[in-house]
Design an enzyme around this catalytic site. Structure first.
Site, PDB file in Angstrom:
ATOM      1  N   SER A  31      32.817   6.732  22.960  1.00 45.59           N
ATOM      2  CA  SER A  31      31.799   6.602  24.006  1.00 45.59           C
ATOM      3  C   SER A  31      30.520   7.387  23.790  1.00 45.59           C
ATOM      4  O   SER A  31      29.572   7.255  24.574  1.00 45.59           O
ATOM      5  CB  SER A  31      32.403   6.973  25.369  1.00 45.59           C
ATOM      6  OG  SER A  31      33.337   6.011  25.771  1.00 45.59           O
ATOM      7  N   SER A  38      30.954   4.359  26.796  1.00 46.44           N
ATOM      8  CA  SER A  38      30.626   4.435  28.204  1.00 46.44           C
ATOM      9  C   SER A  38      29.394   5.284  28.500  1.00 46.44           C
ATOM     10  O   SER A  38      28.842   5.240  29.590  1.00 46.44           O
ATOM     11  CB  SER A  38      31.826   5.010  28.973  1.00 46.44           C
ATOM     12  OG  SER A  38      32.077   6.367  28.581  1.00 46.44           O
ATOM     13  N   LYS A  43      25.362  12.880  31.721  1.00 43.58           N
ATOM     14  CA  LYS A  43      26.243  11.789  32.143  1.00 43.58           C
ATOM     15  C   LYS A  43      26.829  12.095  33.513  1.00 43.58           C
ATOM     16  O   LYS A  43      27.255  13.220  33.783  1.00 43.58           O
ATOM     17  CB  LYS A  43      27.360  11.617  31.103  1.00 43.58           C
ATOM     18  CG  LYS A  43      28.249  10.407  31.298  1.00 43.58           C
ATOM     19  CD  LYS A  43      29.234  10.291  30.139  1.00 43.58           C
ATOM     20  CE  LYS A  43      30.086   9.041  30.230  1.00 43.58           C
ATOM     21  NZ  LYS A  43      30.994   8.896  29.070  1.00 43.58           N
TER      22      LYS A  43
END
Length: 479
Positions: free
Chosen positions: A178, A154, A79
């Site tokens: 997330s 996310s 990420k």
């Protein structure tokens, strides 16, 4: 070599048995990533040069008959919230679109010591603020199962990277859901750890009292393997307690006979899509048929969890993002203005997206004089009640099971104009986050439209081994 058939353990065996080289595995993953990235927008940066260099190192060790770790040469996605030394790390924000960190996050450093092969930095909602990866400066990530739908957020890019077979595992962050939500939407396994179990050092902060680091993978065993290599005390992160990291694979294949599974009644009410609750209940019934004991529990403050989160989280976010002013951190504005105040306004006005601005305004408001006691302080008191609810539930149950998300993945753009509906998608994941508990998403079926349904397994603090064991039993014996 078919990437769809590979797990971490299978790939490790393939490397040792010389069925394929690390370079071949890496090139195959890079080719797949580049091919689909135009359509799915999974990666912000594909790190081809670094990946091939790491692969070469692993192949040399194998050739020289040196011992390699189980994660050596295994392809992964990271990420873009994680600092990666010398590699663009943007947090999917314009304000950090030129940021190249001088050091690695602790978790990245630990994986590099195992000769990780990073395929690239994955897309996310800007500064991890969102539940669909539609709030990214670089555009939305699409769901690999059906590109008309969101991948979740996310950490949508990290989930999609694994689901699309561009890598064998990935790293994400989970603040209010997330990791679990995109794992559910993309039909893979995702683990939110106990708060503090994995170091947050070098990972851009969103809400510091909620943020956790965790893995995505194709199965539960692979998640356990990754966790084994990133968990533990870190002197650079004072929130990581000095608690021994167990061997997460030791009992993972164990039986669940006698395991008390608690079903929170609030997780199966009329607000949950019937296909979702039906699939989860069917999974629970199968576990019961294999010896688990089902008990009914209640988490009454669940109905306040979203409200608590969207007071406390924006408050912490607004404080954390104050540093991005174009002077200490962040790119300079295109138009500097005539005064220092103009400079700040232009930096943040140009650099932050609409969702970030919305949350900063909410957070600043609830922390302001005259409103702190009415909102922030009261929300923290209710958060304590949420923690106490879980403590009472765990007196009756060993683990809790319910839906990960109240629905399956929604269509791109469907909730963009209605932030409240987007926030409510986290109703099932926020409570465990507020209490700092570990929680695991395991796929447990598909809806009529072909989209995956996720089951969430929640345990007391630092019982990752127990929820992994439960998830693995379901995955291996029941699903």
């Amino acid at each position: 070599m078919d990437l769809k058939d590979l797990t971490i353990e299978r790939a490790h065996k393939g490397l040792l048995d010389k069925e394929f080289s690390c370079a071949e595995l890496t090139k195959e993953s890079l080719a797949k990533a580049k091919k689909i990235n135009k359509d799915l927008n999974i990666y912000i940066t594909i790190t081809e040069e670094e990946a091939l260099k790491s692969a070469s190192t692993v192949d040399a060790k194998i050739k020289d008959k040196k011992e390699i770790d189980i994660l050596s040469g295994i392809t992964c996605g990271v990420k873009d919230l994680f600092n990666t030394k010398g590699i663009l790390s943007t947090s999917s924000s314009k304000i950090l679109s030129n940021f190249v960190p001088p050091y690695d996050a602790t978790s990245i450093k630990m994986l590099k010591e195992k000769d990780m092969v990073m395929i690239g930095k994955t897309n996310l909602d800007e500064f991890a603020c969102g539940g669909s990866t539609e709030h990214s400066y670089y555009g939305p990530t699409k769901n690999p199962i059906n590109p008309d739908y969101v991948a979740g957020g996310s950490s949508g890019g990290s989930a999609a990277a694994v689901a699309a077979d561009t890598c064998l595992y990935s790293l994400g962050t989970d603040t209010g859901g997330s990791i679990r939500e995109p794992a559910a939407f993309c039909g893979i396994v995702g683990l939110k750890v106990t708060y503090g179990r994995v170091s947050r050092s070098g990972v851009t902060s969103m809400a510091s009292s909620f943020d956790t680091i965790g893995p995505f993978a194709k199965n539960v065993r692979d998640c356990a393997i990754v966790l084994q290599n990133i968990a533990g005390k870190d002197l650079l992160d004072s929130t990581t307690p000095d608690i021994e990291v167990p061997d997460y694979l030791k009992d993972i294949e164990g039986d669940i006979s006698g395991l008390r599974i608690g079903l929170p009644k609030e997780y199966f009410d009329e607000n949950i899509d019937k296909e979702v609750s039906g699939a989860v209940m069917a999974a629970v019934k199968k576990l019961e048929s294999r010896g688990a004991k089902i008990v009914q529990v209640s988490l009454p403050t669940t109905k306040y969890a979203v409200a608590v989160y969207y007071i406390v989280m924006p408050a912490e976010l607004s404080a954390n993002l104050a540093r991005y002013d174009g002077i200490r951190f962040g790119r300079k504005p295109d138009h500097e203005g005539k005064s220092l105040q103009d400079y700040y306004f232009n930096t943040r006005g140009e650099g932050f997206g609409d969702e970030i601005k919305r949350r900063i305004m909410i957070g600043t408001y609830v922390l302001s004089a005259g409103y702190y006691d009415a909102y922030y302080k009261k929300a923290q008191k209710v958060r304590t009640l949420i923690i106490q609810d879980f403590e009472k539930a765990f007196e009756k149950a060993d683990v809790l099971i319910g839906p990960t998300v109240p629905c399956t993945a929604f269509k791109l753009g469907e909730k963009l104009d209605d932030p409240l509906q987007m926030y409510l998608a986290d109703a099932m994941t926020i409570p465990a986050s507020a209490a700092g508990l570990p929680a695991l998403n395991v796929p447990c079926g598909k809806a009529k439209n072909g989209l995956p349904i996720g089951m969430q397994i929640i345990g007391p603090q630092f019982t990752e081994d127990l929820i992994l064991k439960t998830g693995r039993f379901y995955e291996k014996e029941v699903s």
